[in-house]
Design an enzyme around this catalytic site. Structure first.
Site, mmCIF file in Angstrom:
data_model
loop_
_atom_site.group_PDB
_atom_site.id
_atom_site.type_symbol
_atom_site.label_atom_id
_atom_site.label_comp_id
_atom_site.label_asym_id
_atom_site.label_seq_id
_atom_site.Cartn_x
_atom_site.Cartn_y
_atom_site.Cartn_z
ATOM 1 N N GLU A 291 -5.404 86.551 34.389
ATOM 2 C CA GLU A 291 -3.986 86.225 34.199
ATOM 3 C C GLU A 291 -3.818 84.782 34.643
ATOM 4 O O GLU A 291 -3.925 84.479 35.827
ATOM 5 C CB GLU A 291 -3.132 87.194 35.013
ATOM 6 C CG GLU A 291 -3.529 88.636 34.668
ATOM 7 C CD GLU A 291 -2.625 89.692 35.274
ATOM 8 O OE1 GLU A 291 -1.408 89.475 35.274
ATOM 9 O OE2 GLU A 291 -3.138 90.714 35.726
ATOM 10 N N CYS A 325 4.278 81.037 37.587
ATOM 11 C CA CYS A 325 3.527 80.879 36.337
ATOM 12 C C CYS A 325 4.461 81.002 35.139
ATOM 13 O O CYS A 325 4.223 80.455 34.079
ATOM 14 C CB CYS A 325 2.439 81.931 36.262
ATOM 15 S SG CYS A 325 3.046 83.538 36.723
HETATM 16 N N1 LIG Z 1 -0.471 84.696 34.559
HETATM 17 C C1 LIG Z 1 -0.049 85.086 35.750
HETATM 18 O O1 LIG Z 1 0.362 86.230 35.943
HETATM 19 C C2 LIG Z 1 -0.053 84.112 36.918
HETATM 20 C C3 LIG Z 1 0.615 84.472 38.086
HETATM 21 C C4 LIG Z 1 0.590 83.589 39.170
HETATM 22 C C5 LIG Z 1 -0.079 82.393 39.091
HETATM 23 N N2 LIG Z 1 -0.707 82.059 37.934
HETATM 24 C C6 LIG Z 1 -1.379 80.761 37.828
HETATM 25 O O2 LIG Z 1 -2.096 80.485 39.037
HETATM 26 C C7 LIG Z 1 -2.150 79.095 39.289
HETATM 27 C C8 LIG Z 1 -1.682 78.798 40.705
HETATM 28 O O3 LIG Z 1 -2.450 79.488 41.633
HETATM 29 P P1 LIG Z 1 -3.673 78.844 42.435
HETATM 30 O O4 LIG Z 1 -3.406 77.396 42.680
HETATM 31 O O5 LIG Z 1 -3.931 79.716 43.605
HETATM 32 O O6 LIG Z 1 -4.850 78.995 41.369
HETATM 33 P P2 LIG Z 1 -6.418 78.707 41.545
HETATM 34 O O7 LIG Z 1 -7.033 79.004 40.230
HETATM 35 O O8 LIG Z 1 -6.648 77.381 42.143
HETATM 36 O O9 LIG Z 1 -6.913 79.779 42.634
HETATM 37 C C9 LIG Z 1 -6.769 81.162 42.446
HETATM 38 C C10 LIG Z 1 -7.824 81.894 43.260
HETATM 39 O O10 LIG Z 1 -9.118 81.610 42.728
HETATM 40 C C11 LIG Z 1 -10.003 81.218 43.780
HETATM 41 N N3 LIG Z 1 -11.049 80.371 43.200
HETATM 42 C C12 LIG Z 1 -11.058 79.017 43.084
HETATM 43 N N4 LIG Z 1 -12.203 78.624 42.462
HETATM 44 C C13 LIG Z 1 -12.913 79.738 42.183
HETATM 45 C C14 LIG Z 1 -14.153 79.988 41.536
HETATM 46 N N5 LIG Z 1 -14.901 79.004 41.035
HETATM 47 N N6 LIG Z 1 -14.568 81.271 41.398
HETATM 48 C C15 LIG Z 1 -13.824 82.287 41.868
HETATM 49 N N7 LIG Z 1 -12.640 82.108 42.498
HETATM 50 C C16 LIG Z 1 -12.181 80.853 42.651
HETATM 51 C C17 LIG Z 1 -9.084 80.546 44.764
HETATM 52 O O11 LIG Z 1 -9.689 80.433 46.027
HETATM 53 C C18 LIG Z 1 -7.876 81.476 44.731
HETATM 54 O O12 LIG Z 1 -8.098 82.616 45.507
HETATM 55 C C19 LIG Z 1 -1.247 78.474 38.221
HETATM 56 O O13 LIG Z 1 -2.050 77.988 37.177
HETATM 57 C C20 LIG Z 1 -0.392 79.640 37.758
HETATM 58 O O14 LIG Z 1 0.145 79.491 36.456
HETATM 59 C C21 LIG Z 1 -0.723 82.899 36.847
#
Ligand SMILES: NC(=O)c1ccc[n+]([C@@H]2O[C@H](COP(=O)([O-])OP(=O)(O)OC[C@H]3O[C@@H](n4cnc5c(N)ncnc54)[C@H](O)[C@@H]3O)[C@@H](O)[C@H]2O)c1
Length: 527
Positions: A291, A325
């Site tokens: 997501e 998001c």
């Molecule tokens: N579609 C949805 O339902 C939804 C909901 C909320 C947020 N979002 C999206 O999330 C983003 C904001 O959140 P964020 O800054 O925490 O996102 P992010 O992608 O930076 O991090 C999300 C998670 O992934 C982990 N992560 C980072 N690199 C990784 C890797 N290489 N492998 C595995 N895990 C890894 C992070 O530590 C964190 O726990 C925005 O793009 C937003 O649109 C989407």
């Protein structure tokens, strides 16, 4: 026929939000925040099965006052991640044997645990993620909703699917849990999103390794405490705080069957790629629930009611500093009313009050961290160079990760401001020749998360519904605030692989179907 889940657990209803206008409620919030502040910084351990290791390798801080450390967390090492998978494999074998209705009761118990502590939890979100009270409370309610909703849905799913029956054979199809699930969550809904993915996995009999966002480990700890207090065995839910490497280690591990990820598009796509590789010892094709981010457009037709459209656009773009998001990022407005809409949206944006999340009078809190502040400022400077800034709210506090809410217009179609997810309080307004031209833009985007339409003509509404590829389209209303069970949430295209959190088919991603056909005319022992 009455469904078993409803007979035993009662019908699902969304958790009512707090009435913040009542002074006793507000007094309760103040008290909860004071009590929390006196306990800071909190300690977040690595929790693997029964073992608990404390450490201070990672700190989360208050985005509004970065000197205030909210939590000190241990970071899971590679060997702890590996050990956690082994523990979760054991936990899976135990937890899948618990009948679905019993598992559902446990989740409902966890919801009750959260409900009893809802002010404390909301206060923690105010501090750790600078969620304004109204958003923090809504996030706690959504977490409760996920537990209650998936508990019931899992009981219904457990009865299997109806198949065609003919004389001489008995056919059935059941849904079995897939195994060890890695839940990797973002910070912007610090309780609800990890809770949604975790509770869906647990409700269907999987075990979970939760890797929360590095910005919000304390909120995730509360979720794990709720689940364990309610009766989820420690082997079935572990907590692995840390940065991206911890998530990446889980994604690669051959013992992980399902990865439930919510976060940014680049990380999500990297996870999809890494999960496609089969390692020695791996028995499953890994399933990724992804997501991801969006670039959400609101179309405003010439006949739209601007009294309705303007406040809805402003709150969709700027609530929680544009860090949902689902937030509005682009407005595609019919040229016949563009000047009026731009003037009114700009006027409203200029009056937005920017300030600390705990102040009930603010509209826009800080963004999550200094790097987010720099990113949004970079896009705002680009918007000023390539287009025209029509509003920038004043009165922004000097210290803390604050960004002035900004409205830009007259940007060229290939501007990065129009084509990349900014994830902050920056809204772009664009004139279009009409709804057809707006649809062409929306249909050409790689993102397809949320979208909006303001229009009066039912034929226009029908056409936009038919052609818009987004996962969630909102008509004549704001485009954020999806409710569990009412607006199943999730995007398409590069915004996600089509799962719908809080919807009737979400749990299917956490199970594998098994069909059995038995010959009932066999010779031999009569039963
Ligand atoms: N579609 C949805 O339902 C939804 C909901 C909320 C947020 N979002 C999206 O999330 C983003 C904001 O959140 P964020 O800054 O925490 O996102 P992010 O992608 O930076 O991090 C999300 C998670 O992934 C982990 N992560 C980072 N690199 C990784 C890797 N290489 N492998 C595995 N895990 C890894 C992070 O530590 C964190 O726990 C925005 O793009 C937003 O649109 C989407």
């Amino acid at each position: 026929m009455t469904r078993l889940d409803e007979t035993v657990l009662g019908p699902f209803a969304n958790e009512p939000v707090l009435e913040l206008r009542r002074s006793p409620v507000r007094a309760g919030l103040d008290e909860a925040l004071t009590a929390l502040d006196s306990r800071l910084p909190l300690n977040v351990p690595v929790l693997v099965g029964e073992s608990e290791r404390h450490g201070e390798e990672l700190a989360s801080f208050d985005p509004g006052s970065p000197d205030r450390v909210v939590a000190q967390a241990a970071v899971a090492s590679a060997s702890e991640a590996s050990e956690a998978v082994a523990v979760a494999e054991r936990g899976f074998r135990e937890w899948r044997e618990v009948p679905a209705l019993e598992r559902a009761r446990v989740l409902v118990g966890a919801a009750a645990w959260l409900r009893e502590r809802r002010l404390e939890l909301a206060a923690l979100e105010v501090r750790e993620c600078a969620k304004p009270w109204i958003e923090a409370d809504a996030d706690v309610c959504e977490a409760i909703d996920f537990l209650e909703y998936y508990a019931r849905a899992a009981v219904a799913l457990d009865s299997g699917a109806e198949l065609v029956q003919v004389p001489g054979e008995r056919n059935d199809m059941r849904y079995a849990p897939r195994g060890v699930t890695a839940v990797i969550s973002p910070w912007n809904f610090p309780l609800a999103i990890p809770c949604g993915m975790t509770s869906a996995a647990l409700a269907t009999g999987n075990s979970v390794l939760l890797k929360p966002a590095e910005q919000s480990p304390a909120c995730a700890l509360m979720l794990v405490r709720a689940l364990r207090a309610a009766g989820v065995p420690p082997t079935a839910i572990s907590l692995l705080p840390g940065e991206g490497e911890v998530g990446a280690a889980l994604v690669k591990h051959p013992g992980v069957q399902t990865i439930a990820f919510t976060g940014s598009q680049p990380v999500g796509l990297e996870i999809v790629r890494a999960a496609a590789e089969v390692s020695p010892g791996q028995l499953h094709i890994k399933r990724v629930i992804a997501e991801l981010g969006g670039k959400n457009c609101v179309i405003v037709d010439a006949d739209a009611d601007l009294d309705e459209a303007v406040p809805a656009i402003v709150s969709s773009a700027f609530a929680y500093a544009g860090q949902k998001c689902s937030a509005a990022a682009r407005v595609l407005v019919h040229e016949a009313i563009a000047d009026r809409l731009i003037e009114r949206v700009a006027g409203a944006a200029r009056t937005l009050v920017v300030g600390q999340a705990e102040q009930l009078s603010i509209d826009v809190p800080p963004v999550i961290e200094p790097s987010a502040q720099e990113r949004v400022e970079r896009y705002a400077a680009l918007a000023a160079r390539e287009g025209r800034i029509v509003a920038r709210a004043g009165g922004v506090p000097e210290s803390g990760c604050f960004v002035s809410p900004t409205v830009a217009t007259d940007l060229p179609p290939d501007s990065k401001v129009l084509n990349e997810e900014i994830f902050g309080p920056l809204l772009a307004l664009e004139r279009v020749a009409g709804v057809e031209a707006a649809l062409e833009i929306v249909e050409g985007l790689p993102f397809a998360l949320t979208g909006g339409l303001f229009a009066r003509d039912p034929a226009t509404v029908r056409e936009v519904r038919r052609r818009t590829p987004v996962g969630n389209l909102y008509v004549n209303r704001g485009i954020t605030g999806a409710k569990v069970g009412r607006q199943p949430f999730g995007g398409n295209r590069l915004s996600g692989n089509g799962t719908k959190a809080g919807g009737p088919d979400y749990l299917h991603s956490f199970v594998e179907p098994r069909a059995v056909s038995e010959n009932t005319m066999r010779h031999g022992l009569v039963v």
